[in-house]
Write a protein that holds these residues in place. Structure first.
Motif, PDB file in Angstrom:
ATOM      1  N   SER A 115      12.126  11.457  -3.306  1.00 29.83           N
ATOM      2  CA  SER A 115      12.709  12.453  -4.208  1.00 29.83           C
ATOM      3  C   SER A 115      13.049  13.740  -3.459  1.00 29.83           C
ATOM      4  O   SER A 115      14.135  14.313  -3.646  1.00 29.83           O
ATOM      5  CB  SER A 115      11.739  12.748  -5.354  1.00 29.83           C
ATOM      6  OG  SER A 115      11.467  11.578  -6.097  1.00 29.83           O
TER       7      SER A 115
ATOM      8  N   GLY B  33       1.350   4.060  -4.075  1.00 25.20           N
ATOM      9  CA  GLY B  33       0.993   5.452  -4.305  1.00 25.20           C
ATOM     10  C   GLY B  33       2.195   6.299  -4.684  1.00 25.20           C
ATOM     11  O   GLY B  33       3.349   5.857  -4.674  1.00 25.20           O
ATOM     12  N   ALA B  34       1.911   7.548  -5.007  1.00 22.99           N
ATOM     13  CA  ALA B  34       2.979   8.477  -5.401  1.00 22.99           C
ATOM     14  C   ALA B  34       3.677   9.094  -4.199  1.00 22.99           C
ATOM     15  O   ALA B  34       4.768   9.648  -4.338  1.00 22.99           O
ATOM     16  CB  ALA B  34       2.391   9.580  -6.277  1.00 22.99           C
ATOM     17  N   ARG B  35       3.067   8.979  -3.015  1.00 24.49           N
ATOM     18  CA  ARG B  35       3.625   9.647  -1.845  1.00 24.49           C
ATOM     19  C   ARG B  35       5.015   9.124  -1.507  1.00 24.49           C
ATOM     20  O   ARG B  35       5.916   9.904  -1.179  1.00 24.49           O
ATOM     21  CB  ARG B  35       2.688   9.448  -0.656  1.00 24.49           C
ATOM     22  CG  ARG B  35       3.207  10.061   0.631  1.00 24.49           C
ATOM     23  CD  ARG B  35       2.313   9.707   1.810  1.00 24.49           C
ATOM     24  NE  ARG B  35       2.879  10.163   3.070  1.00 24.49           N
ATOM     25  CZ  ARG B  35       2.371   9.883   4.262  1.00 24.49           C
ATOM     26  NH1 ARG B  35       1.262   9.158   4.343  1.00 24.49           N
ATOM     27  NH2 ARG B  35       2.941  10.331   5.357  1.00 24.49           N
ATOM     28  N   ALA B  36       5.206   7.811  -1.589  1.00 26.58           N
ATOM     29  CA  ALA B  36       6.498   7.231  -1.220  1.00 26.58           C
ATOM     30  C   ALA B  36       7.615   7.751  -2.114  1.00 26.58           C
ATOM     31  O   ALA B  36       8.705   8.090  -1.645  1.00 26.58           O
ATOM     32  CB  ALA B  36       6.426   5.708  -1.296  1.00 26.58           C
TER      33      ALA B  36
ATOM     34  N   TYR C 124      13.583  14.008  -0.262  1.00 28.62           N
ATOM     35  CA  TYR C 124      14.655  13.654   0.677  1.00 28.62           C
ATOM     36  C   TYR C 124      16.019  13.694  -0.010  1.00 28.62           C
ATOM     37  O   TYR C 124      16.965  14.328   0.478  1.00 28.62           O
ATOM     38  CB  TYR C 124      14.359  12.264   1.236  1.00 28.62           C
ATOM     39  CG  TYR C 124      15.440  11.657   2.092  1.00 28.62           C
ATOM     40  CD1 TYR C 124      15.593  12.022   3.423  1.00 28.62           C
ATOM     41  CD2 TYR C 124      16.297  10.685   1.579  1.00 28.62           C
ATOM     42  CE1 TYR C 124      16.576  11.449   4.208  1.00 28.62           C
ATOM     43  CE2 TYR C 124      17.275  10.107   2.357  1.00 28.62           C
ATOM     44  CZ  TYR C 124      17.412  10.490   3.669  1.00 28.62           C
ATOM     45  OH  TYR C 124      18.385   9.920   4.442  1.00 28.62           O
TER      46      TYR C 124
ATOM     47  N   GLU D 235       0.824  -1.207   0.000  1.00 29.47           N
ATOM     48  CA  GLU D 235       0.000   0.000   0.000  1.00 29.47           C
ATOM     49  C   GLU D 235       0.860   1.259   0.000  1.00 29.47           C
ATOM     50  O   GLU D 235       0.525   2.254  -0.652  1.00 29.47           O
ATOM     51  CB  GLU D 235      -0.921  -0.005   1.219  1.00 29.47           C
ATOM     52  CG  GLU D 235      -2.013  -1.061   1.176  1.00 29.47           C
ATOM     53  CD  GLU D 235      -2.884  -1.034   2.409  1.00 29.47           C
ATOM     54  OE1 GLU D 235      -2.554  -0.259   3.344  1.00 29.47           O
ATOM     55  OE2 GLU D 235      -3.882  -1.768   2.455  1.00 29.47           O
ATOM     56  N   ARG D 236       1.978   1.211   0.729  1.00 22.53           N
ATOM     57  CA  ARG D 236       2.835   2.392   0.816  1.00 22.53           C
ATOM     58  C   ARG D 236       3.540   2.677  -0.511  1.00 22.53           C
ATOM     59  O   ARG D 236       3.681   3.836  -0.917  1.00 22.53           O
ATOM     60  CB  ARG D 236       3.871   2.192   1.925  1.00 22.53           C
ATOM     61  CG  ARG D 236       4.708   3.432   2.220  1.00 22.53           C
ATOM     62  CD  ARG D 236       5.765   3.114   3.267  1.00 22.53           C
ATOM     63  NE  ARG D 236       5.162   2.676   4.512  1.00 22.53           N
ATOM     64  CZ  ARG D 236       4.747   3.484   5.466  1.00 22.53           C
ATOM     65  NH1 ARG D 236       4.860   4.791   5.309  1.00 22.53           N
ATOM     66  NH2 ARG D 236       4.221   3.002   6.574  1.00 22.53           N
TER      67      ARG D 236
ATOM     68  N   VAL E 233       7.534  10.558  -3.900  1.00 22.51           N
ATOM     69  CA  VAL E 233       7.687  12.000  -3.700  1.00 22.51           C
ATOM     70  C   VAL E 233       8.547  12.275  -2.474  1.00 22.51           C
ATOM     71  O   VAL E 233       9.453  13.124  -2.499  1.00 22.51           O
ATOM     72  CB  VAL E 233       6.305  12.672  -3.569  1.00 22.51           C
ATOM     73  CG1 VAL E 233       6.456  14.122  -3.123  1.00 22.51           C
ATOM     74  CG2 VAL E 233       5.552  12.601  -4.882  1.00 22.51           C
ATOM     75  N   VAL E 234       8.274  11.547  -1.386  1.00 19.61           N
ATOM     76  CA  VAL E 234       9.069  11.721  -0.169  1.00 19.61           C
ATOM     77  C   VAL E 234      10.532  11.385  -0.427  1.00 19.61           C
ATOM     78  O   VAL E 234      11.447  12.117  -0.005  1.00 19.61           O
ATOM     79  CB  VAL E 234       8.499  10.850   0.967  1.00 19.61           C
ATOM     80  CG1 VAL E 234       9.441  10.846   2.169  1.00 19.61           C
ATOM     81  CG2 VAL E 234       7.127  11.356   1.389  1.00 19.61           C
TER      82      VAL E 234
ATOM     83  N   TYR F 249      10.763   1.286   4.940  1.00 20.90           N
ATOM     84  CA  TYR F 249      10.823   2.461   4.070  1.00 20.90           C
ATOM     85  C   TYR F 249      11.893   3.444   4.542  1.00 20.90           C
ATOM     86  O   TYR F 249      12.593   4.056   3.719  1.00 20.90           O
ATOM     87  CB  TYR F 249       9.462   3.145   4.028  1.00 20.90           C
ATOM     88  CG  TYR F 249       9.411   4.317   3.085  1.00 20.90           C
ATOM     89  CD1 TYR F 249       9.442   4.117   1.709  1.00 20.90           C
ATOM     90  CD2 TYR F 249       9.347   5.617   3.560  1.00 20.90           C
ATOM     91  CE1 TYR F 249       9.411   5.190   0.834  1.00 20.90           C
ATOM     92  CE2 TYR F 249       9.308   6.694   2.690  1.00 20.90           C
ATOM     93  CZ  TYR F 249       9.340   6.470   1.328  1.00 20.90           C
ATOM     94  OH  TYR F 249       9.312   7.535   0.464  1.00 20.90           O
TER      95      TYR F 249
END
Length: 352
Positions: A167, A159-162, A169, A155-156, A164-165, A258
């Protein structure tokens, strides 16, 4: 009145509980050892200096340093064994696939300490972990990859959130490394630019990573369990066949996995320091271990508040409060105490 019916444990559950008991007893003895070393240090500081040397010679036979340093090392190793055995105990109860291998890894590390440095208290951990490892080997089919961890990771990462975080970082890390390079290259002379520049770039990257972990780790775990309660899905997890420790371990593993991915992604930036010199491979390994341990500690802290508080916001506030108290408040207090003690020592020297 409803009568509670106790279901007898299966042979697998009996063996798992026995394995966890061995690890728990080893952790308790290591904790007693650490407290005993602390008391010995207090007694030696009062009026029994010979006790310091005798204890150091018995517990760390092949160490050539001073007695006080030896006892500090013994206490730290005992605390490390305590933490490792407790983690393994939870892993065994959660039936994690890495538990049997990690048990024998602890045995190997303590055997090395016993043979090379004469660390006699390692026998405690070796015996406890060996008994647990042998019992676990009888029931290897019980250990498997945590399905909740796999679900959370999927699930993590879907999505695009992982991404984006990650990138953002890496972009922050890269920009900071370039900034340090430009500042140091302009301020350093041509003869000393390489070594000093490499050390400063390395320290800056590690410091920024540590700062980001302080903010990221509690955020990833503070809502792990409390968010399930808020979404009214926690009861659905409880009716599965997974043991209760698997819920917490699975959530923690998914969050820490992660974070470890972020740390691994930044290793090439850390390795840039090798181009300029001044940094050794051992320093890189030690820095990575410190970052991993910090992430585990802060992630576990967030998980604790997530399990004890119903709301994610409350869990996050408490987790960050303790985090900043440990990372900012505690060093300030220790620095203030050391400064006061130094001033008192200087005054006493002047009076003498």
């Amino acid at each position: 009145m409803t009568e509670i019916v106790r279901v007898p444990l299966s042979l697998r559950e009996i063996r798992l509980n026995r394995t966890a008991s061995y690890l728990r007893y080893g952790a308790i003895i290591n904790g007693i050892l650490a407290v005993g070393i602390l008391l010995i240090g207090a007694l030696a500081g009062i009026n029994m200096p010979d006790l310091f040397t005798t204890t150091a010679n018995i517990t760390l036979m092949r160490y050539s340093g001073t007695a006080d340093t030896a006892l500090i090392i013994v206490m730290l190793i005992a605390l490390a064994n305590l933490s490792a055995l407790l983690v393994l105990m939870i892993g065994v109860l959660a039936q994690e696939f890495w538990s049997p291998l990690a048990i024998w890894l602890v045995v190997a590390v303590n055997s090395y300490l016993l043979v090379v440095y004469g660390f006699i208290p390692a026998l405690i951990t070796i015996l406890a972990a060996s008994a647990a490892g042998l019992t676990a080997m009888m029931n290897l089919s019980a250990f498997r990859i945590n399905p909740l961890m796999l679900k959370e990771l999927r699930e993590r990462m879907r999505g695009a959130r992982a991404f984006v975080v990650m990138s953002v970082y890496l972009a922050l890390m890269s920009a900071f490394a370039v900034l340090i390079f430009l500042i140091e290259s302009n301020n350093s002379s041509a003869t000393s630019v390489t070594g000093a520049l490499g050390r400063n770039v390395f320290r800056g990257i590690i410091g920024l990573q540590l700062l980001l972990i302080v903010f990221i780790a509690p955020a990833f775990t503070a809502g792990a369990i409390s968010s399930e309660r808020e979404r009214k899905t926690y009861d659905l997890l409880q009716i599965t066949l997974l043991p209760k420790p698997s819920f917490v371990i699975g959530k923690l593993e998914s969050a820490l996995s992660y974070i470890f991915l972020l740390l691994l992604a930044a290793i090439p930036l850390q390795s840039m320091a090798f181009l300029f010199g001044g940094v050794t491979q051992d320093e890189l390994i030690v820095a990575f271990v410190i970052l991993v341990v910090t992430a585990i500690m802060l992630g576990t802290l967030g998980m604790y508040f997530s399990t004890t508080v119903d709301r994610t916001l409350t869990a996050s506030v408490r987790a960050y409060t303790i985090t900043f108290a440990l990372t900012v408040g505690l060093p300030l207090v220790l620095g203030l105490v050391i400064s006061i003690l130094n001033q008192l020592f200087i005054v006493d020297q002047v009076n003498v």
